[in-house]
Every structure is written in C-alpha cells, then in structure tokens.
Scaffold this motif. Structure first.
Motif, short mmCIF file in Angstrom:
data_model
loop_
_atom_site.label_atom_id
_atom_site.label_comp_id
_atom_site.label_asym_id
_atom_site.label_seq_id
_atom_site.Cartn_x
_atom_site.Cartn_y
_atom_site.Cartn_z
N SER A 238 0.87 -1.06 0.65
CA SER A 238 0.13 -0.50 0.51
C SER A 238 1.22 1.10 -0.24
O SER A 238 2.10 2.16 1.38
N GLY A 240 0.84 5.11 0.25
CA GLY A 240 0.06 6.44 1.01
C GLY A 240 0.12 7.54 -0.57
O GLY A 240 0.97 7.86 -0.50
N THR A 249 -6.02 8.20 0.15
CA THR A 249 -6.23 7.23 -0.64
C THR A 249 -5.02 6.27 -0.40
O THR A 249 -3.71 6.69 -0.37
N SER A 250 -4.99 5.50 -0.99
CA SER A 250 -3.67 4.02 -1.00
C SER A 250 -3.49 3.67 -2.63
O SER A 250 -4.63 2.62 -2.70
N ASP A 271 -8.03 2.14 2.27
CA ASP A 271 -7.47 0.94 3.57
C ASP A 271 -7.88 -0.40 3.77
O ASP A 271 -8.40 -0.84 3.08
N ASP A 273 -8.30 -3.48 5.68
CA ASP A 273 -8.77 -4.56 6.91
C ASP A 273 -8.31 -5.76 6.60
O ASP A 273 -9.08 -6.14 6.58
N VAL A 279 -10.68 -3.77 1.53
CA VAL A 279 -10.03 -2.89 1.05
C VAL A 279 -11.40 -2.00 0.58
O VAL A 279 -12.35 -2.49 0.42
N SER A 281 -12.35 2.51 0.41
CA SER A 281 -12.28 3.85 -0.25
C SER A 281 -13.34 4.81 0.16
O SER A 281 -14.46 4.55 -0.27
#
Length: 343
Positions: A238, A240, A249-250, A271, A273, A279, A281
C-alpha cells in the motif's frame, strides 16, 4: 480541488461499470430529488429541501424492492437540529401525519398509504416540531424520479406503478436479482521477515499511477510502502496518496513474498483491513463533507472483488450524506459475514 473531482468522477464511473443481469444500475436526478437502483433492482429515491443557504436540511427516502406488489417504505430525516425530541408532524396537501418521533422517522404502512398520493401531486411537504421548528421538503422532481423507479423495475403500465399506472398484469413486473456471492478468506498472521519485504519489492513497483494521481511523489521510497499479509505466499503493498485538498487513498499492489515478486497493481484502492481482507475507499465529493462515495472490495484468495458501492450526489447539508444509496451490493460469505439486512 481538480484532482479530487477527477478521483470522485473516476470512482463514480467505476461504480456505474457494475452490471446486474446485463443492465447498468440506474442513477438519475431531477431538481431536488435523486434515485439510485442497485444491482438487485432495489431502488431508493431521496429528496431534499430547496438548495438555498437559509433552508433547514430535511430529506425523505422512498425505497422499493423489485418484484410484483412489493411494499413502499418511506423514511424522514431532519437535519440542523441535534435535539429533535417529541412529536414531529408531516403535512402534504390534504394529508397530515402526526406522532412521528425524533429526527429520523420511518412511516408505517398506513401512513405511507395516506401520504403517498399527496406527495405525487404537491410541490412541497411541511414538517413541524415542538418549539416552532419548521422544515420544507421540496417535491420538485419527485414524479420524474419515481417514474424512473417504475421504469427500472418494469412497473410502467401495471396497477402497482407509482406514476404511470395501467392494466398490465403485476406478473409482468421484473423480479429481484439475487445478490452476487463473494467468498472471502481470513489472512494469516504476519510471517517472519515481512517487515523487510517493502525494501525488497519496492524497486519492482511501477509508480506511473502514483505520479499521475497523487499530489506529490518526490519523496516516495520503500519506507512509504506498507506490507500486509494476504496468504501464505501473497502480500499486499500500500502506498499512501493524497488527492486534492481533502481526499486521500492508497494505491495497491499484490506481490509474491519471494522472488520473483512480480507486483501487480489492482483496481481496488483505499485502506486495507486485515480482519476481513477488505479494502475500502471513502471519498468526499464535496469539500464540506456532506457527500461521500464509498467503495469496498474483498480478497477472495486470488484477487480483490468489488463487494459494495454507495454514492449520493445531493446530500444538502447532511454530514456524510442523509442516506446510504447503494449502487452495488453483494452477499459476503466467509471471513466477512456482513450481508446487508435488506436487498
């Protein structure tokens, strides 16, 4: 600001690319109302106050699932008042409903039958509460979006149509489409040596997207990259990315945890989890943060699959939006059992 608008537009286009039974999901707005129908053909129409700075925020949500003779649900939400307690009264044309409670109310079936005909032929609905508080819900555009709802669900010309009724049999109404099923996995715990993978894989990353989408990539190096375990052989990288003045966002890649690393950029962004291998957004589509777009993907053991998309375009002063207006929904099986309670 321009970059933020580009990102939001890209997310909207991605949402509209989702298909259900060969049909694009419906998203339409007219005057003070908007409608979104998701991939199951459930439609949600939301209306607001006239878009003026001195108008207290108020919104109505009309929801109807697909299929013959399905009921109509109506909810009312009041904004700008954090302490609306006691009875709330809704008056439209010749119809009046008393006894609604608080700033977020759901009408029962009898109240829906009472109020719906007046909604369709009135210009405004008045809402009042104790202390002389008032809200004015605009009905401009309501008939247009409800006709769009009838069209999307194949109700035009049937007795159950909201706007353009006829004698066609209810059996001709389009059925609900089952939600797609996505099977997910639970990622394993971090492996020894995972902390060193960023430095090893970074030289193989293609950063062209980062250079075109992110505000600045001048100082990007291996320390800017986060590594998360997806499986016993795959990891997620990921990076950033600040987009515009108020969005971030990533950018994401899936790679092997041993040479050849072969990182592959994925469509998902946002992101990660690790609890449910998802993921998400979340983007503000207006700087004040009252309109939000949210898109979620889950890892199925091989790739990230889109599992939900919500986006509203009006909001009108409700932080984060007055309602969730899904454009795409799915049934998640496995590590993330977060199936919506309604289709």
């Amino acid at each position: 600001m321009k970059s933020a608008c580009i990102a939001a537009a890209a997310l909207s286009l991605a949402a509209l690319s989702a298909v259900a039974a060969g049909k694009d999901p419906v998203a339409f707005s007219h005057n003070d109302w908007e409608i979104v129908c998701d991939n199951t053909r459930t439609c949600r129409a939301a209306g607001y106050q006239v878009d003026r700075g001195d108008s207290a925020p108020v919104s109505m949500l009309i929801t109807r699932a697909a299929g013959p003779a399905t009921p109509i649900e109506i909810q009312l939400q009041l904004g700008g008042e954090s302490d609306v307690k006691g009875a709330v009264r809704l008056k439209v044309g010749k119809a009046s409903i008393s006894g609604l409670q608080g700033s977020d109310s759901e009408l029962d079936a009898g109240q829906v039958r009472t109020i719906l005909p007046e909604l369709l032929k009135s210009d405004e609905a008045a809402v009042t509460a104790g202390g002389g508080r008032k809200w004015a819900l605009s009905l401009a555009g309501l008939n247009a979006v409800l006709l769009k709802m009838d069209e999307a669900q194949g109700r035009v010309g049937t007795p159950g149509a909201l706007v353009r009724r006829g004698s066609n049999p209810e059996s001709s109404v389009l059925p609900s489409v089952p939600m797609p099923v996505v099977h997910t996995i639970t990622p394993p715990k971090k492996h020894p040596g995972d902390d060193a993978l960023a430095a090893r894989i970074f030289p193989s990353l293609n950063l062209s997207d980062a250079q075109s989408l992110c505000n600045s990539t001048d100082k990007v190096d291996a320390t800017s990259v986060q590594v998360d375990r997806l499986s016993d052989s795959k990891v997620l990288l990921s990076l950033g990315c600040d987009v515009g003045a108020y969005n971030s966002t990533s950018l994401l890649w899936i790679a092997n945890d041993k040479p050849p690393y072969a990182p592959v950029a994925i469509d998902a962004s946002g992101d990660f989890d690790g609890k449910d291998a998802s993921v998400t957004s979340t983007m503000k589509t207006r700087g004040i943060g009252d309109c939000m777009s949210v898109e979620t993907w889950h890892f199925n053991g091989k790739d990230f699959v889109r599992t939900s998309t919500t986006m509203d375009s009006m909001c009108r002063g409700f932080p984060g939006g007055a309602w969730s207006l899904p454009r795409y929904v799915s049934r998640i099986v496995g590590a993330a059992s977060t199936t919506p309670s309604k289709p």
